[in-house]
Structures are given as structure tokens and as C-alpha cells.
Write a protein that holds these residues in place. Structure first.
Motif, PDB file in Angstrom:
ATOM      1  N   ASP A 273       6.929  45.005 -12.457  1.00  0.00           N
ATOM      2  CA  ASP A 273       5.545  45.332 -12.813  1.00  0.00           C
ATOM      3  C   ASP A 273       5.351  45.296 -14.325  1.00  0.00           C
ATOM      4  N   HIS A 274       5.714  44.169 -14.923  1.00  0.00           N
ATOM      5  CA  HIS A 274       5.541  44.002 -16.363  1.00  0.00           C
ATOM      6  C   HIS A 274       4.061  44.059 -16.724  1.00  0.00           C
ATOM      7  N   SER A 275       3.754  44.720 -17.828  1.00  0.00           N
ATOM      8  CA  SER A 275       2.384  44.685 -18.326  1.00  0.00           C
ATOM      9  C   SER A 275       2.161  43.336 -19.006  1.00  0.00           C
ATOM     10  N   GLY A 276       0.926  42.959 -19.147  1.00  0.00           N
ATOM     11  CA  GLY A 276       0.615  41.714 -19.827  1.00  0.00           C
ATOM     12  C   GLY A 276       0.449  40.517 -18.912  1.00  0.00           C
ATOM     13  N   PHE A 277       0.722  40.664 -17.629  1.00  0.00           N
ATOM     14  CA  PHE A 277       0.502  39.573 -16.683  1.00  0.00           C
ATOM     15  C   PHE A 277      -0.922  39.633 -16.157  1.00  0.00           C
ATOM     16  N   ASP A 278      -1.509  38.481 -15.916  1.00  0.00           N
ATOM     17  CA  ASP A 278      -2.809  38.406 -15.264  1.00  0.00           C
ATOM     18  C   ASP A 278      -2.544  38.311 -13.761  1.00  0.00           C
ATOM     19  N   TYR A 279      -2.376  39.468 -13.125  1.00  0.00           N
ATOM     20  CA  TYR A 279      -2.051  39.482 -11.704  1.00  0.00           C
ATOM     21  C   TYR A 279      -3.199  38.955 -10.854  1.00  0.00           C
ATOM     22  N   GLY A 280      -4.429  39.067 -11.343  1.00  0.00           N
ATOM     23  CA  GLY A 280      -5.564  38.471 -10.640  1.00  0.00           C
ATOM     24  C   GLY A 280      -5.410  36.965 -10.528  1.00  0.00           C
ATOM     25  N   ARG A 281      -4.930  36.332 -11.582  1.00  0.00           N
ATOM     26  CA  ARG A 281      -4.687  34.881 -11.561  1.00  0.00           C
ATOM     27  C   ARG A 281      -3.579  34.549 -10.575  1.00  0.00           C
ATOM     28  N   VAL A 282      -2.556  35.382 -10.517  1.00  0.00           N
ATOM     29  CA  VAL A 282      -1.467  35.157  -9.566  1.00  0.00           C
ATOM     30  C   VAL A 282      -2.017  35.196  -8.138  1.00  0.00           C
ATOM     31  N   VAL A 283      -2.860  36.193  -7.840  1.00  0.00           N
ATOM     32  CA  VAL A 283      -3.468  36.298  -6.506  1.00  0.00           C
ATOM     33  C   VAL A 283      -4.297  35.059  -6.203  1.00  0.00           C
ATOM     34  N   GLU A 284      -5.091  34.604  -7.165  1.00  0.00           N
ATOM     35  CA  GLU A 284      -5.954  33.436  -6.956  1.00  0.00           C
ATOM     36  C   GLU A 284      -5.154  32.160  -6.719  1.00  0.00           C
ATOM     37  N   GLN A 285      -4.058  31.974  -7.437  1.00  0.00           N
ATOM     38  CA  GLN A 285      -3.324  30.709  -7.393  1.00  0.00           C
ATOM     39  C   GLN A 285      -2.282  30.629  -6.279  1.00  0.00           C
ATOM     40  N   ALA A 286      -1.695  31.753  -5.904  1.00  0.00           N
ATOM     41  CA  ALA A 286      -0.606  31.740  -4.920  1.00  0.00           C
ATOM     42  C   ALA A 286      -1.140  31.468  -3.520  1.00  0.00           C
ATOM     43  N   ARG A 287      -0.425  30.627  -2.780  1.00  0.00           N
ATOM     44  CA  ARG A 287      -0.786  30.385  -1.376  1.00  0.00           C
ATOM     45  C   ARG A 287      -0.378  31.567  -0.514  1.00  0.00           C
ATOM     46  N   VAL A 288       0.810  32.095  -0.754  1.00  0.00           N
ATOM     47  CA  VAL A 288       1.314  33.292  -0.078  1.00  0.00           C
ATOM     48  C   VAL A 288       1.858  34.198  -1.167  1.00  0.00           C
ATOM     49  N   LEU A 289       1.479  35.469  -1.126  1.00  0.00           N
ATOM     50  CA  LEU A 289       1.908  36.411  -2.157  1.00  0.00           C
ATOM     51  C   LEU A 289       2.482  37.654  -1.503  1.00  0.00           C
ATOM     52  N   ILE A 290       3.650  38.048  -1.967  1.00  0.00           N
ATOM     53  CA  ILE A 290       4.264  39.311  -1.557  1.00  0.00           C
ATOM     54  C   ILE A 290       4.371  40.160  -2.816  1.00  0.00           C
TER      55      ILE A 290
END
Length: 88
Positions: free
Chosen positions: A49-66
């Protein structure tokens, strides 16, 4: 890593604090976290859970996310306490 790769998985990772990883005879180097890397992966797993990541972008781009760290924003209507987001 060995189990995944033995089953034919192509494992990559991104971590700004760990440039290289040696695990059980496997050597990996951190890759750049691009939209192409995220959308091209069969699955994306969040393990830190590093700070500084755009986790919203990860959710948008990933086909499957865990999300094992409970850091990614949840899609509307998805609750639960396990931290898993399944898309696809």
C-alpha cells in the motif's frame, strides 16, 4: 513465483522501492507502471500500500484486479471487507 511460472504465467511487478527481486531461483526487475502494462496483464495484484500510486488508474486499466491491501477505490455497488475487486 515458481508455481505461477511453472504453470506458464509471465510474472512482472512494479515497486519503486525494490528494483530487483531474487526469489527461489528467479530473477525479476521492476517494470514501469504504464497503462499498457496494466491493461495488457491478465491480472493485477496489489500486495503493498505505497503512497503516491494512482490506484484509481490501476482500477480503470486492469482487466482483473485483486486488491489484497484495501487501497484501491471500489467500483459502485461493490462492498466487502476482503479487499478483492474483480473485474472482467
Amino acid at each position: 513465483l515458481r508455481l505461477l511460472e511453472d504453470d506458464g504465467a509471465d510474472v512482472t511487478y512494479h515497486d519503486p522501492f525494490v528494483a530487483e527481486l531474487d526469489e527461489d531461483g528467479y530473477h525479476l526487475e521492476s517494470v514501469e507502471l504504464t497503462d499498457e502494462a496494466l491493461s495488457g496483464a491478465d491480472a493485477v495484484v496489489i500486495l503493498t500500500d505505497h503512497s503516491g500510486f494512482d490506484y484509481g488508474r490501476v482500477v480503470e486499466q486492469a482487466r482483473v484486479l485483486i486488491d489484497a491491501r484495501h487501497v484501491a477505490p471500489r467500483p459502485a455497488g461493490q462492498g466487502g471487507s476482503l479487499g478483492w475487486i474483480v473485474k472482467g
